[in-house]
Design a protein around this motif. Structure first.
Motif, short mmCIF file in Angstrom:
data_model
loop_
_atom_site.label_atom_id
_atom_site.label_comp_id
_atom_site.label_asym_id
_atom_site.label_seq_id
_atom_site.Cartn_x
_atom_site.Cartn_y
_atom_site.Cartn_z
N MET A 1 0.85 -1.19 0.00
CA MET A 1 0.00 0.00 0.00
C MET A 1 0.88 1.25 0.00
N ASP A 2 0.49 2.26 -0.81
CA ASP A 2 1.27 3.48 -0.86
C ASP A 2 0.54 4.61 -0.13
N LEU A 3 1.19 5.77 -0.06
CA LEU A 3 0.65 6.90 0.70
C LEU A 3 -0.69 7.37 0.13
N GLU A 4 -0.79 7.43 -1.19
CA GLU A 4 -2.02 7.92 -1.81
C GLU A 4 -3.21 7.04 -1.45
N THR A 5 -3.01 5.72 -1.49
CA THR A 5 -4.08 4.79 -1.12
C THR A 5 -4.46 4.98 0.34
N LEU A 6 -3.45 5.14 1.17
CA LEU A 6 -3.68 5.34 2.60
C LEU A 6 -4.48 6.62 2.85
N ALA A 7 -4.14 7.67 2.11
CA ALA A 7 -4.81 8.96 2.29
C ALA A 7 -6.29 8.89 1.91
N GLY A 8 -6.65 7.96 1.05
CA GLY A 8 -8.03 7.82 0.62
C GLY A 8 -8.89 7.01 1.56
N MET A 9 -8.31 6.55 2.67
CA MET A 9 -9.03 5.72 3.64
C MET A 9 -9.23 6.48 4.95
N PRO A 10 -10.29 6.21 5.68
CA PRO A 10 -10.41 6.76 7.03
C PRO A 10 -9.26 6.25 7.89
N ALA A 11 -8.74 7.09 8.77
CA ALA A 11 -7.58 6.71 9.57
C ALA A 11 -7.84 5.45 10.39
N TYR A 12 -9.09 5.26 10.85
CA TYR A 12 -9.36 4.09 11.69
C TYR A 12 -9.31 2.79 10.89
N ASN A 13 -9.23 2.87 9.56
CA ASN A 13 -9.12 1.67 8.73
C ASN A 13 -7.70 1.45 8.22
N TRP A 14 -6.76 2.28 8.66
CA TRP A 14 -5.39 2.13 8.19
C TRP A 14 -4.80 0.81 8.68
N PRO A 15 -3.94 0.20 7.86
CA PRO A 15 -3.29 -1.07 8.25
C PRO A 15 -2.23 -0.83 9.32
N PRO A 16 -1.77 -1.90 9.98
CA PRO A 16 -0.79 -1.76 11.06
C PRO A 16 0.52 -1.10 10.63
N ASN A 17 0.87 -1.20 9.34
CA ASN A 17 2.13 -0.61 8.89
C ASN A 17 1.97 0.81 8.35
N ALA A 18 0.84 1.45 8.62
CA ALA A 18 0.59 2.80 8.11
C ALA A 18 1.68 3.77 8.57
N ASP A 19 2.10 3.64 9.82
CA ASP A 19 3.13 4.56 10.33
C ASP A 19 4.44 4.41 9.55
N ASP A 20 4.77 3.17 9.12
CA ASP A 20 5.99 2.96 8.34
C ASP A 20 5.90 3.63 6.97
N ILE A 21 4.73 3.56 6.35
CA ILE A 21 4.51 4.19 5.04
C ILE A 21 4.67 5.70 5.16
N ILE A 22 4.08 6.28 6.20
CA ILE A 22 4.16 7.72 6.42
C ILE A 22 5.59 8.13 6.74
N LEU A 23 6.24 7.37 7.61
CA LEU A 23 7.62 7.69 8.00
C LEU A 23 8.56 7.64 6.81
N LYS A 24 8.39 6.64 5.97
CA LYS A 24 9.24 6.48 4.78
C LYS A 24 9.14 7.70 3.88
N THR A 25 7.92 8.21 3.70
CA THR A 25 7.71 9.39 2.85
C THR A 25 8.32 10.63 3.48
N LEU A 26 8.14 10.79 4.78
CA LEU A 26 8.71 11.95 5.46
C LEU A 26 10.23 11.99 5.35
N ARG A 27 10.84 10.83 5.41
CA ARG A 27 12.31 10.76 5.39
C ARG A 27 12.90 10.89 3.99
N ASN A 28 12.07 10.78 2.98
CA ASN A 28 12.54 10.80 1.59
C ASN A 28 12.58 12.23 1.06
N ARG A 29 13.73 12.83 1.09
CA ARG A 29 13.86 14.21 0.64
C ARG A 29 13.75 14.34 -0.87
#
Length: 275
Positions: A1-29
């Motif tokens: 799952m990528d960030l765009e797919t995650l953004a299209g979902m309600p936060a309460y339905n995010w998968p357990p690895n949602a924080d990793d997806i978000i963190l990876k994007t934040l760290r990618n300059r």
């Protein structure tokens, strides 16, 4: 799952690895700034915010080489977690989103950035808006200075902060008369937050109006329920017949809020009744 797919979902339905997806994007300059801004906004959600994301957000906020908008979004993302910590404390592990040490460090950092007048204005505004969610002694002076500033953007920030900082009833009352719709919106919310009876005529008139923007109307509905819960049913009931589902839902929420407040008020009276 990528960030765009995650953004299209309600936060309460995010998968357990949602924080990793978000963190990876934040760290990618090398990622698009729009993606990193979206990730920064998502990082503040209750279901993902934690020590790692908080550390990454604060590293962005404090890095002058980062994009100003990204730094500002990262700062405001701390708001919900700081408010949660202020309300719930740190005694129950099940209620902790961020440790006390982390929250204290965030607040110190945000204050330092705000006090540095060389910091970008947008960043300083967002820092103040986030940090007031867990009020400290320095906030009153900062909010007063922002309200007294001739810059209307600072005034907007001040009125937003007045939802969380007590002691500004006169300024809130004044702000209810503004022609700036954003300032007006937050003044309505602030009037409700502090149950300002002096704002009742203004707020109730907005609820009755048929010529008011939806966002303003819904803010007025909630504030009416907080200011005079005993009168809320007759005021809000007609909105249950609206053709707009959002307005109906907001009316139902406001009525539930009024009912809870009115029940609490009744209980307080009963406890003090010597008979």
């Amino acid at each position: 799952m990528d960030l765009e797919t995650l953004a299209g979902m309600p936060a309460y339905n995010w998968p357990p690895n949602a924080d990793d997806i978000i963190l990876k994007t934040l760290r990618n300059r090398e990622a698009d700034q729009s993606d990193r801004q979206l990730a920064a906004e998502m990082a503040g959600e209750y279901v993902v915010i934690g020590e790692q994301l908080a550390a990454e957000l604060i590293s962005i906020v404090t890095d002058p080489e980062e994009d100003e908008e990204l730094r500002s979004v990262s700062a405001i993302s701390f708001g919900a977690a700081l408010e949660h910590a202020d309300m719930m404390g740190f005694e129950d592990p099940d209620d902790i989103l961020l440790s006390e040490k982390t929250c204290t460090g965030i607040q110190k950092t945000l204050r330092k950035i705000y006090m540095d007048t060389d910091s970008p204005k947008l960043l300083r505004r967002r820092v103040l808006e986030a940090s007031v969610r867990a009020p400290s002694e320095w906030h009153k002076e900062a909010v007063r200075a922002a309200y007294d500033d001739d810059d209307e953007e600072w005034k907007l920030t001040a009125v937003f902060c007045m939802v969380y900082i007590m002691g500004f009833e006169d300024q809130i009352q004044e702000a209810l008369g503004t022609n700036n719709p954003d300032i007006h919106y937050h003044a309505i919310r602030a009037a409700g937050a502090w149950e300002m009876v002096s704002a009742w005529d203004h707020v109730s008139a907005l609820v009755k109006s048929r010529n008011v923007e939806k966002e303003i109307l819904m803010a007025a509905m909630e504030s009416a329920a907080l200011i005079r819960p005993e009168e809320a049913e007759s005021l809000l009931a007609p909105l249950l017949e609206s053709d707009d589902e959002e307005i109906v839902a907001a009316a139902e929420e406001a009525l539930a809020l009024a009912s809870a407040d009115f029940d609490y008020y009744d209980d307080e009276i009963d406890e003090d009744d010597p008979f």
